[in-house]
Scaffold this motif. Structure first.
Motif, PDB file in Angstrom:
ATOM      1  N   GLU A 176      37.061  19.228 -16.054  1.00 32.23           N
ATOM      2  CA  GLU A 176      36.361  19.678 -14.847  1.00 32.23           C
ATOM      3  C   GLU A 176      35.613  20.972 -15.124  1.00 32.23           C
ATOM      4  OE1 GLU A 176      37.238  20.424 -10.075  1.00 32.23           O
ATOM      5  OE2 GLU A 176      38.872  19.874 -11.431  1.00 32.23           O
ATOM      6  N   ARG A 177      36.237  21.880 -15.878  1.00 31.97           N
ATOM      7  CA  ARG A 177      35.562  23.137 -16.233  1.00 31.97           C
ATOM      8  C   ARG A 177      34.343  22.888 -17.104  1.00 31.97           C
ATOM      9  NH1 ARG A 177      40.980  25.013 -16.626  1.00 31.97           N
ATOM     10  NH2 ARG A 177      40.996  24.732 -18.902  1.00 31.97           N
ATOM     11  N   GLU A 178      34.385  21.815 -17.911  1.00 31.24           N
ATOM     12  CA  GLU A 178      33.244  21.474 -18.765  1.00 31.24           C
ATOM     13  C   GLU A 178      32.126  20.790 -17.991  1.00 31.24           C
ATOM     14  OE1 GLU A 178      34.580  19.142 -22.055  1.00 31.24           O
ATOM     15  OE2 GLU A 178      35.916  20.706 -22.822  1.00 31.24           O
ATOM     16  N   GLY A 179      32.387  20.447 -16.745  1.00 30.79           N
ATOM     17  CA  GLY A 179      31.364  19.790 -15.936  1.00 30.79           C
ATOM     18  C   GLY A 179      31.372  18.286 -16.019  1.00 30.79           C
ATOM     19  N   LEU A 180      32.351  17.712 -16.718  1.00 33.78           N
ATOM     20  CA  LEU A 180      32.408  16.262 -16.870  1.00 33.78           C
ATOM     21  C   LEU A 180      33.046  15.577 -15.661  1.00 33.78           C
ATOM     22  CD1 LEU A 180      33.494  15.933 -20.610  1.00 33.78           C
ATOM     23  CD2 LEU A 180      31.259  15.389 -19.635  1.00 33.78           C
ATOM     24  N   ALA A 193      16.705  21.521 -16.820  1.00 32.06           N
ATOM     25  CA  ALA A 193      16.064  22.837 -16.720  1.00 32.06           C
ATOM     26  C   ALA A 193      16.844  23.856 -17.542  1.00 32.06           C
ATOM     27  CB  ALA A 193      15.977  23.273 -15.260  1.00 32.06           C
ATOM     28  N   VAL A 194      18.174  23.762 -17.488  1.00 36.07           N
ATOM     29  CA  VAL A 194      19.000  24.645 -18.315  1.00 36.07           C
ATOM     30  C   VAL A 194      18.879  24.266 -19.780  1.00 36.07           C
ATOM     31  CG1 VAL A 194      21.351  25.451 -18.763  1.00 36.07           C
ATOM     32  CG2 VAL A 194      20.598  25.067 -16.416  1.00 36.07           C
ATOM     33  N   ARG A 195      18.825  22.955 -20.061  1.00 34.76           N
ATOM     34  CA  ARG A 195      18.654  22.509 -21.448  1.00 34.76           C
ATOM     35  C   ARG A 195      17.381  23.079 -22.061  1.00 34.76           C
ATOM     36  NH1 ARG A 195      20.512  17.819 -23.978  1.00 34.76           N
ATOM     37  NH2 ARG A 195      19.157  18.585 -25.652  1.00 34.76           N
ATOM     38  N   GLU A 196      16.319  23.164 -21.283  1.00 38.33           N
ATOM     39  CA  GLU A 196      15.071  23.691 -21.838  1.00 38.33           C
ATOM     40  C   GLU A 196      15.265  25.118 -22.338  1.00 38.33           C
ATOM     41  OE1 GLU A 196      10.514  24.927 -20.591  1.00 38.33           O
ATOM     42  OE2 GLU A 196      11.653  23.597 -19.255  1.00 38.33           O
ATOM     43  N   VAL A 197      15.911  25.933 -21.525  1.00 40.17           N
ATOM     44  CA  VAL A 197      16.154  27.322 -21.923  1.00 40.17           C
ATOM     45  C   VAL A 197      17.133  27.387 -23.087  1.00 40.17           C
ATOM     46  CG1 VAL A 197      17.008  29.566 -21.153  1.00 40.17           C
ATOM     47  CG2 VAL A 197      15.660  28.131 -19.590  1.00 40.17           C
ATOM     48  N   LEU A 198      18.217  26.629 -22.976  1.00 42.76           N
ATOM     49  CA  LEU A 198      19.260  26.640 -24.011  1.00 42.76           C
ATOM     50  C   LEU A 198      18.715  26.178 -25.353  1.00 42.76           C
ATOM     51  CD1 LEU A 198      22.271  26.767 -24.908  1.00 42.76           C
ATOM     52  CD2 LEU A 198      22.461  24.390 -24.146  1.00 42.76           C
ATOM     53  N   ASP A 199      18.029  25.042 -25.371  1.00 38.54           N
ATOM     54  CA  ASP A 199      17.513  24.504 -26.629  1.00 38.54           C
ATOM     55  C   ASP A 199      16.452  25.420 -27.233  1.00 38.54           C
ATOM     56  OD1 ASP A 199      19.057  22.362 -25.629  1.00 38.54           O
ATOM     57  OD2 ASP A 199      17.819  20.916 -26.706  1.00 38.54           O
ATOM     58  N   HIS A 259      21.332  18.375 -32.059  1.00 40.05           N
ATOM     59  CA  HIS A 259      21.189  19.516 -31.157  1.00 40.05           C
ATOM     60  C   HIS A 259      22.385  20.460 -31.262  1.00 40.05           C
ATOM     61  CE1 HIS A 259      17.464  18.467 -29.136  1.00 40.05           C
ATOM     62  NE2 HIS A 259      17.865  17.211 -29.134  1.00 40.05           N
ATOM     63  N   ALA A 260      23.572  19.890 -31.452  1.00 39.37           N
ATOM     64  CA  ALA A 260      24.759  20.723 -31.612  1.00 39.37           C
ATOM     65  C   ALA A 260      24.686  21.548 -32.896  1.00 39.37           C
ATOM     66  CB  ALA A 260      26.011  19.852 -31.617  1.00 39.37           C
ATOM     67  N   ARG A 261      24.101  20.973 -33.940  1.00 39.74           N
ATOM     68  CA  ARG A 261      23.983  21.699 -35.212  1.00 39.74           C
ATOM     69  C   ARG A 261      23.041  22.886 -35.067  1.00 39.74           C
ATOM     70  NH1 ARG A 261      25.191  24.360 -38.751  1.00 39.74           N
ATOM     71  NH2 ARG A 261      24.952  24.029 -40.989  1.00 39.74           N
ATOM     72  N   ILE A 262      21.971  22.718 -34.314  1.00 40.95           N
ATOM     73  CA  ILE A 262      21.058  23.842 -34.089  1.00 40.95           C
ATOM     74  C   ILE A 262      21.773  24.951 -33.336  1.00 40.95           C
ATOM     75  CG2 ILE A 262      18.971  24.587 -32.867  1.00 40.95           C
ATOM     76  CD1 ILE A 262      17.717  21.907 -33.574  1.00 40.95           C
ATOM     77  N   VAL A 263      22.572  24.588 -32.343  1.00 42.46           N
ATOM     78  CA  VAL A 263      23.355  25.591 -31.610  1.00 42.46           C
ATOM     79  C   VAL A 263      24.315  26.305 -32.557  1.00 42.46           C
ATOM     80  CG1 VAL A 263      25.129  25.906 -29.844  1.00 42.46           C
ATOM     81  CG2 VAL A 263      23.148  24.448 -29.374  1.00 42.46           C
ATOM     82  N   ALA A 264      24.938  25.559 -33.465  1.00 44.46           N
ATOM     83  CA  ALA A 264      25.863  26.169 -34.425  1.00 44.46           C
ATOM     84  C   ALA A 264      25.130  27.142 -35.347  1.00 44.46           C
ATOM     85  CB  ALA A 264      26.559  25.089 -35.243  1.00 44.46           C
ATOM     86  N   ILE A 265      23.944  26.753 -35.797  1.00 41.45           N
ATOM     87  CA  ILE A 265      23.166  27.628 -36.678  1.00 41.45           C
ATOM     88  C   ILE A 265      22.735  28.895 -35.946  1.00 41.45           C
ATOM     89  CG2 ILE A 265      21.007  27.823 -38.000  1.00 41.45           C
ATOM     90  CD1 ILE A 265      21.256  24.783 -38.521  1.00 41.45           C
ATOM     91  N   PHE A 303      27.504  33.009 -26.791  1.00 43.27           N
ATOM     92  CA  PHE A 303      27.148  32.694 -25.408  1.00 43.27           C
ATOM     93  C   PHE A 303      26.323  31.413 -25.333  1.00 43.27           C
ATOM     94  CE2 PHE A 303      27.856  37.266 -25.608  1.00 43.27           C
ATOM     95  CZ  PHE A 303      28.841  37.398 -24.639  1.00 43.27           C
ATOM     96  N   VAL A 304      25.515  31.173 -26.352  1.00 39.28           N
ATOM     97  CA  VAL A 304      24.792  29.907 -26.436  1.00 39.28           C
ATOM     98  C   VAL A 304      25.796  28.782 -26.720  1.00 39.28           C
ATOM     99  CG1 VAL A 304      23.066  28.594 -27.734  1.00 39.28           C
ATOM    100  CG2 VAL A 304      22.641  30.996 -27.166  1.00 39.28           C
ATOM    101  N   THR A 305      26.710  29.028 -27.637  1.00 38.18           N
ATOM    102  CA  THR A 305      27.721  28.023 -27.971  1.00 38.18           C
ATOM    103  C   THR A 305      28.548  27.648 -26.744  1.00 38.18           C
ATOM    104  OG1 THR A 305      27.863  28.873 -30.235  1.00 38.18           O
ATOM    105  CG2 THR A 305      29.695  27.514 -29.464  1.00 38.18           C
ATOM    106  N   GLY A 306      28.769  28.613 -25.860  1.00 35.70           N
ATOM    107  CA  GLY A 306      29.539  28.348 -24.652  1.00 35.70           C
ATOM    108  C   GLY A 306      28.895  27.317 -23.736  1.00 35.70           C
ATOM    109  N   GLN A 307      27.595  27.099 -23.891  1.00 40.84           N
ATOM    110  CA  GLN A 307      26.880  26.113 -23.074  1.00 40.84           C
ATOM    111  C   GLN A 307      26.753  24.764 -23.778  1.00 40.84           C
ATOM    112  OE1 GLN A 307      26.074  26.924 -19.919  1.00 40.84           O
ATOM    113  NE2 GLN A 307      27.064  28.861 -20.432  1.00 40.84           N
ATOM    114  N   LEU A 308      27.362  24.633 -24.964  1.00 39.57           N
ATOM    115  CA  LEU A 308      27.208  23.419 -25.754  1.00 39.57           C
ATOM    116  C   LEU A 308      27.624  22.136 -25.032  1.00 39.57           C
ATOM    117  CD1 LEU A 308      26.356  22.187 -28.437  1.00 39.57           C
ATOM    118  CD2 LEU A 308      28.643  22.682 -29.322  1.00 39.57           C
ATOM    119  N   PRO A 309      28.669  22.149 -24.178  1.00 45.92           N
ATOM    120  CA  PRO A 309      29.032  20.893 -23.489  1.00 45.92           C
ATOM    121  C   PRO A 309      27.892  20.266 -22.699  1.00 45.92           C
ATOM    122  CG  PRO A 309      30.823  22.470 -23.289  1.00 45.92           C
ATOM    123  CD  PRO A 309      29.660  23.216 -23.915  1.00 45.92           C
TER     124      PRO A 309
END
Length: 233
Positions: free
Chosen positions: A61-65, A89-95, A144-150, A155-161
């Motif tokens: 639930e905390r992950e939004g699933l 909209a959040v994905r655009e900023v995050l990615d 996309h997860a690999r780019i976040v890891a790199i 704080f970006v990683t925290g939005q990975l879910p």
């Protein structure tokens, strides 16, 4: 180590394992958007007590699933036009941010990893008739997860879910469009080229444009597929 500490750590591991099983079932589509998850049935299926199950459900639930409402119990998050647009909209900023940071921080080995992932994506979106939507979706999320890891920003990683949530839960595999998948791979290639060149602003703009293409097509796609979307960034 005291017995109480061992018991506590054992319970934490069990909760994590249960959460992972349920998470993968949601990602695979075994539990669809809006579907009710009955705790008694789940506990029997997983052969566990209700206590670790409830804790695992709270994790998801905390992950939004999942969502929990009085009188309705626990359900997989539902998909609406507003939900899709807000999430993307959040994905655009995050990615975009992840791609810019990745361009600034990527090592040659990181770039090699991304190129290997592109090769995998090209393989599963190959000649007509050979398209594998499930394999593409998994490769897409991993990319996309690999780019976040790199990017290496906690704080970006925290939005990975949000990445698997949008690409696997909000967009069921059966609705992934073959032509859009191939277009997405071409966009991924341009993002990786900018990361490899160390061009942060270009990487960010290409990543954001990649998501904007999806956002722009969401309304048109849902008009023809009211049960889901065929966009898959």
């Amino acid at each position: 180590m005291e017995a109480s500490e061992i018991a506590w750590k054992g319970r934490v591991r069990l909760v994590d394992e249960v959460a992972e099983v349920l998470r993968e079932r949601i990602y695979s589509g075994a539990y669809g958007p809006g579907e009710a998850l009955r705790q008694e049935q789940l506990a029997a299926d997983l052969r566990i007590s209700r206590t670790p199950l409830r804790e695992a459900l709270r994790v998801l639930e905390r992950e939004g699933l999942l969502t929990s409402e009085p009188g309705r119990g626990v359900r997989v998050v539902a998909v609406t036009d507003a939900t899709l647009r807000d999430a993307y909209a959040v994905r655009e900023v995050l990615d975009g941010l992840a791609a810019r940071l990745a361009a600034e921080r990527a090592t040659p080995a990181d770039v090699d990893d991304l190129r290997a992932m592109l090769a995998r994506q090209r393989a599963v979106t190959g000649d007509a008739g050979a398209f594998d939507a499930g394999a593409y979706t998994q490769a897409n999320v991993a990319f996309h997860a690999r780019i976040v890891a790199i990017a290496a920003n906690e704080f970006v990683t925290g939005q990975l879910p949000l990445v698997p949530l949008t690409s696997q839960v909000f967009v069921p595999q059966r609705l992934v469009a073959e032509d859009r998948a191939r277009g997405a791979v071409a966009e991924h290639e341009r993002i990786v080229a900018a990361i490899a060149a160390g061009d942060g602003p270009q990487a960010e703009e290409r990543a954001r444009q990649h998501i904007r293409v999806t956002i722009e097509g969401l309304g048109r796609v849902r008009d023809h597929h009211p049960e889901g979307s065929t966009a898959n960034p």
